[in-house]
Design an enzyme around this catalytic site. Sequence first.
Site, short mmCIF file in Angstrom:
data_model
loop_
_atom_site.label_atom_id
_atom_site.label_comp_id
_atom_site.label_asym_id
_atom_site.label_seq_id
_atom_site.Cartn_x
_atom_site.Cartn_y
_atom_site.Cartn_z
N GLU A 91 65.57 -3.53 27.39
CA GLU A 91 65.79 -2.22 27.98
C GLU A 91 65.06 -2.11 29.31
OE1 GLU A 91 64.93 0.96 25.29
OE2 GLU A 91 66.56 0.39 23.94
N ARG A 131 66.48 -6.46 17.48
CA ARG A 131 67.44 -6.22 16.40
C ARG A 131 68.78 -5.87 17.02
NH1 ARG A 131 67.93 -0.88 17.27
NH2 ARG A 131 66.07 0.35 17.75
#
Length: 652
Positions: free
Chosen positions: A275, A297
């Site tokens: 991110e 994940r």
Amino acid sequence: MFAKILIANRGEIACRVIRTARRMGVRTVAVYSDADAGALHVEMADEAVHIGPSPVGESYLRGDKIVAAALATGAEAIHPGYGFLSENPDFVDQVTAAGLVFIGPSAASIRAMGLKDAAKRLMEKAGVPVVPGYHGEAQEIVLLASKAREIGYPVLIKARAGGGGKGMRRVEHPDDFSEALSGARREAKAAFGDDRVLVEKYVEKPRHIEVQVFGDIFGNVVHLYERDCSAQRRHQKVIEEVPAPGMTPALRKAMTEAAVKAAKAIDYSGAGTIEFIVDASQGLKADRFWFMEMNTRLQVEHPVTEMVTGTDLVEWQLRVASGEKLPKTQSEITLSGHAFEARIYAEDAAKGFLPATGTLHHLKFPDTAPEGASMRIETGVRTGDAISPFYDPMIAKLVVHGKNRQAALEALGIALSQTEIAGSTVNTAFLAALAADADFSAGDVDTGLIGRHQQALTAVPPPSSEIVAAAALAASGAGAQAPTRDPWSSLAGYAHFHAMARRTRLRYGEDDILALVSMRPDGRFQVALDAPYDSALDLRAAPRLARWPGHVTVFSGAVGYSFAVPDPLARADEIAAGADSLRAPMPGLVKLVRAAKGETVIKGQPLLILEAMKMEHTISATHDGTIAEIATEGAQVTDGTVLVRFAEEAHG
């Protein structure tokens, strides 16, 4: 390939994994709590194991019970989904110690990225740009406050172990730092068991753009392009899209290269997301993005990536975890068209997006995709299922794909307008308003967009006279037929040659509505409405509506107008507490009480903090007055419980 896997999760992600496993010929084992005994994921799996009571700490977070269930059923591997234990390295150690395969990265990789401060130091060493800020171990308030001054206000306090906006506070001024830090620490402790924080520079026009990465055990790492997740409320994503609007070749190259570099720095295997925060104040530039965190994940929003790349990331997870190489090389992964995902939640957008509960008495998604588009509905619930206070209130993810952004956006709006949900307050109208927002439509998005436009996005126009009339007509035969039958059929007893009016009462919000329903000789229904509608309407066609116990919901576009149908035999003398009390807006835990019985308070003064869905909600005084009663700290309350009662003399 595995013969059988256990899915250590619930809801839509468990159903999503089961579908791919079934297609691949892999048998599945579901786990469930008391609240989920009749859940869709339990029904879909080949086997199911009960793992405990409804609270997550006694069921879905019990790694020992999950591992025992896998061993007992002969599962070879465990898929964690997202949330719960998916990024818990101790659970990974438990799984591997039991001789099972964890379908995800190694415990070492998760630990390397699990704490935001340590991850950012690691990324700096790997040459990945990070946001200016303090990511150190020392946590003394004096040090943190001084670092905030060095960085320059506004700053962002963030839980180092967290995500989803939990344990996060924006601070505009040094005088507000202490209280914001206390709130962030409490929330972080409740959500993650770790109250340590980091302090970062607040980017004024931030875009949240992330890159999907995938690695295997042979050292190969690829990216599957970016996702824009800037449309957020309360620091949580609402609508995600691929590709990011306005993305330039230079920024995409720099960002995807940095993402692959980050994954390789920790020998990453499996699905992951890097991110980034991007400063969009001067457009998207290759030198204005910084690493925020890595999600080790599968992401909630992974379907949009699948739609534009033609991949099945769950299949990739199973293949890589079973020892295979990545299914595609970087040059074989192409980007085609545009995709949006809208998260449909049980929540009240008009009340600050407070989570809602209830039973889904009516649940209908579009049967087909809008013309020229493709569509997926990812859900873990069915009609009749309950939205529980124990878990995330997501109902479904509506995912659309079109040839370009405009086509995909139009398809999203159409699909939302055809979605019907009754029995709980939902956010479909808000999502439709956001999709139609001028700035969002133009691709001018940043993480503050919803906050700036919140009033307009969450405002629902009052029901028209036609909508009220339709509700009255449906309610006029309340109890005459099952909710699933044609709501107009109950009026068959009306005389065709003379008007025989039936009196009906409705309640919408605070408004009591009186309607007189009759049938005309030509077969049309006539509804006369009392104030404030004051009109008589002729209705012939049945609108989109749903009847459920004590209610009628009429659908108009993406808005569902729910009317209560009072029981005519019920006592009418119950007087609402009104302004003399404050009630819990949702089920939750009274985390902190900041006033006492007998204390005189002023309007706007914070009285207590209610924790629900691992988020803190401040309950403030709505007027000046003296407290007669106030809830106790640690009390578990239900929706509507009186939290604060004021003395009668509080009002003149």
